[in-house]
Design an enzyme around this catalytic site. Structure first.
Site, short mmCIF file in Angstrom:
data_model
loop_
_atom_site.label_atom_id
_atom_site.label_comp_id
_atom_site.label_asym_id
_atom_site.label_seq_id
_atom_site.Cartn_x
_atom_site.Cartn_y
_atom_site.Cartn_z
N LYS A 90 6.85 -14.85 -15.23
CA LYS A 90 7.24 -16.33 -15.08
C LYS A 90 7.84 -16.94 -13.99
O LYS A 90 8.28 -16.22 -13.10
CB LYS A 90 8.20 -16.71 -16.24
CG LYS A 90 9.45 -16.03 -16.22
CD LYS A 90 10.52 -16.27 -17.44
CE LYS A 90 11.88 -15.40 -17.17
NZ LYS A 90 12.73 -15.38 -18.38
N ARG A 117 19.55 -19.67 -27.88
CA ARG A 117 18.49 -20.29 -27.14
C ARG A 117 17.43 -20.65 -28.10
O ARG A 117 17.62 -21.32 -28.98
CB ARG A 117 17.84 -19.56 -25.96
CG ARG A 117 19.30 -19.26 -25.10
CD ARG A 117 18.80 -18.76 -23.81
NE ARG A 117 17.48 -18.06 -23.58
CZ ARG A 117 17.20 -17.24 -22.32
NH1 ARG A 117 18.00 -17.40 -21.39
NH2 ARG A 117 15.89 -16.94 -22.27
N TYR A 145 26.68 -28.96 10.38
CA TYR A 145 27.69 -29.93 9.65
C TYR A 145 28.96 -29.83 9.38
O TYR A 145 29.34 -28.71 8.91
CB TYR A 145 26.86 -30.45 8.49
CG TYR A 145 25.48 -31.04 8.59
CD1 TYR A 145 25.40 -32.31 9.29
CD2 TYR A 145 24.51 -30.65 8.04
CE1 TYR A 145 24.07 -32.66 9.88
CE2 TYR A 145 23.30 -31.35 8.15
CZ TYR A 145 22.92 -32.33 9.14
OH TYR A 145 21.77 -32.96 9.20
N MET A 172 19.49 -28.42 5.29
CA MET A 172 18.33 -28.54 4.44
C MET A 172 17.19 -27.50 5.00
O MET A 172 16.42 -26.88 4.44
CB MET A 172 17.88 -29.89 4.52
CG MET A 172 16.75 -30.22 3.33
SD MET A 172 15.87 -31.69 3.45
CE MET A 172 17.19 -32.70 2.75
C1 LIG Z 1 12.99 -13.84 -18.42
C2 LIG Z 1 13.09 -13.19 -19.69
C3 LIG Z 1 12.71 -11.71 -19.73
C4 LIG Z 1 12.73 -10.80 -18.64
O1 LIG Z 1 14.16 -10.70 -18.15
P1 LIG Z 1 14.71 -9.80 -16.89
O2 LIG Z 1 16.13 -9.63 -17.09
O3 LIG Z 1 14.58 -10.47 -15.40
O4 LIG Z 1 14.09 -8.28 -17.26
C5 LIG Z 1 12.43 -11.09 -20.82
N1 LIG Z 1 12.25 -11.88 -22.01
C6 LIG Z 1 12.59 -13.18 -22.31
C7 LIG Z 1 12.67 -13.86 -23.25
C8 LIG Z 1 12.99 -13.75 -20.72
O5 LIG Z 1 12.86 -15.07 -21.00
#
Ligand SMILES: *Cc1c(COP(=O)(O)O)cnc(C)c1O
Length: 373
Positions: free
Chosen positions: A36, A133, A263, A311
């Site tokens: 992802k 979640r 800055y 930036m």
């Molecule tokens: C992002 C995610 C993972 C991977 O997590 P890591 O800690 O990076 O291994 C696994 N399962 C779900 C549902 C996630 O959202």
């Protein structure tokens, strides 16, 4: 523009080797590589291929468009997506053979509606076990698994898996969540479901809590060669960071003592010294929070960001070192090569290594080493 001006070099052989190593450690029948968010900033398609080459047999993404991107690139390995638009029409996912993670009764109906007897929707039901979640709440689980069984009988839907996700709050919290998950698995089986995949562990639990491994583990961070427990742990596990973030010195300036830098002049030179300009800024994901702290390596020597990260750029006071325009500056990479780590940047910015690599973007060009991509 030269490629090295702002560049993330991703070692695909490291990704493959990390996956192979992780498979060996966990010994589960299946390993899902989480790609992802553009593979945590490393490049989704390239890393997906490298992870499969290393022995992953599943790919995981948050949302369906990320899964479709893998399919469009010709990747036909099993894919699971688990975070959906409230109005998601699952037809595209079903047509592309992407497993849909189900977090509510409404999503279950929508997925079944997108399936047909010829091309059923493959789903994996997610139980909420404490993280607050997504996932079906435990109070609704029995009704959802009963309905899923009914839909399976009609032939438009197949429940391939049951899963959840852990908080990593403590081993005890994770064990409690695993106990809730086990009850959910039992209830699903009592309802007549026969899912082949049960999974709950991401990198941290997979590496430390063997009872979290079930049939499959979902590895994200660790396949990129980073550890949830810091760089020493990554090296001990035999993992190699895949990403090196680097740039080329864009300007060099010899200045007098007392010169203000960047800055707000939060940094002033103590003596006559040399300042070098590095062309990466918060537009590239370099945390402004690491102003005055983020480490870099130039000619094998360690320096810190001097003053504010802006930036597009930041400045490094290199003292009397001989640095020329065009020289390489490494922000982070494999500590075995003597450079700072993503963990060092995480510490400098008061965040986690996951965020440091994932936020690399803006005008950074990705280039790849190894692999077959
Ligand atoms: C992002 C995610 C993972 C991977 O997590 P890591 O800690 O990076 O291994 C696994 N399962 C779900 C549902 C996630 O959202």
């Amino acid at each position: 523009m030269s490629g090295g001006f702002r560049e993330a070099v991703v070692d695909l052989d490291a990704v493959s080797a990390n996956v192979a190593r992780l498979r060996e450690i966990v010994g589960t029948p299946h390993v899902l590589a989480v790609v992802k968010a553009n593979a945590y900033g490393h490049g989704a398609v390239e890393c997906a291929r490298a992870a499969l080459a290393g022995g992953a047999d599943w790919l995981g993404v948050a949302d369906i468009p990320e899964g479709l991107q893998l399919r469009e690139a010709g990747i036909d390995a099993p894919v699971l997506a688990w975070l959906h638009d409230p109005d998601e029409d699952f037809a595209a996912a079903v047509a592309a053979g992407i497993d849909v993670g189900i977090s509510s009764a409404a999503q279950l109906e929508a997925a079944a509606a997108a399936g047909t007897v010829e091309t059923p929707a493959f789903v994996q039901l997610k139980l909420e076990t404490g993280l607050s979640r997504n996932g079906v709440p435990a109070s609704e689980w029995e009704a959802v698994v009963a309905r899923a069984h009914e839909l399976e009988q009609s032939g438009t839907l197949v429940v391939r898996g049951l899963f959840s996700h852990l908080s990593n709050a403590s081993p005890d919290d994770d064990r409690a969540a695993i106990a809730v998950f086990r009850r959910g698995v039992d209830q699903a089986e009592a309802a007549g479901l026969r899912p082949s995949l049960r999974h709950i562990a991401a990198s941290a639990a997979a590496l430390t809590l063997p009872e979290s491994r079930f049939d499959l583990v979902r590895f994200g961070l660790a396949i990129y060669g980073l550890s949830p427990f810091g760089p020493e742990s990554a090296a001990e596990l035999g993992l190699r960071p895949a990403m090196t973030l680097r740039g080329r010195v864009a300007a060099v300036r010899r200045v007098a003592a007392g010169t203000g830098v960047s800055y707000d002049y939060t940094y002033r030179t103590a003596t006559e010294t040399t300042l070098v300009l590095v062309p990466l800024g918060y537009a590239e994901g370099i945390p402004r929070h690491a102003s005055g702290r983020g480490p870099v390596s130039i000619h094998g020597r360690r320096y810190r960001v001097s003053g504010r990260v802006a930036m597009d750029q930041f400045v490094v006071d290199v003292g009397d070192a001989e640095v020329a325009v065009g020289d390489e500056v490494v922000l982070f990479g494999d500590p075995a090569t003597g450079v700072p780590t993503a963990d060092d940047w995480a510490e400098a910015a008061d965040t986690i290594n996951w965020e440091i690599v994932t936020r690399v973007g803006g005008r950074v060009r990705r280039s790849y080493r190894g692999g077959t991509a």
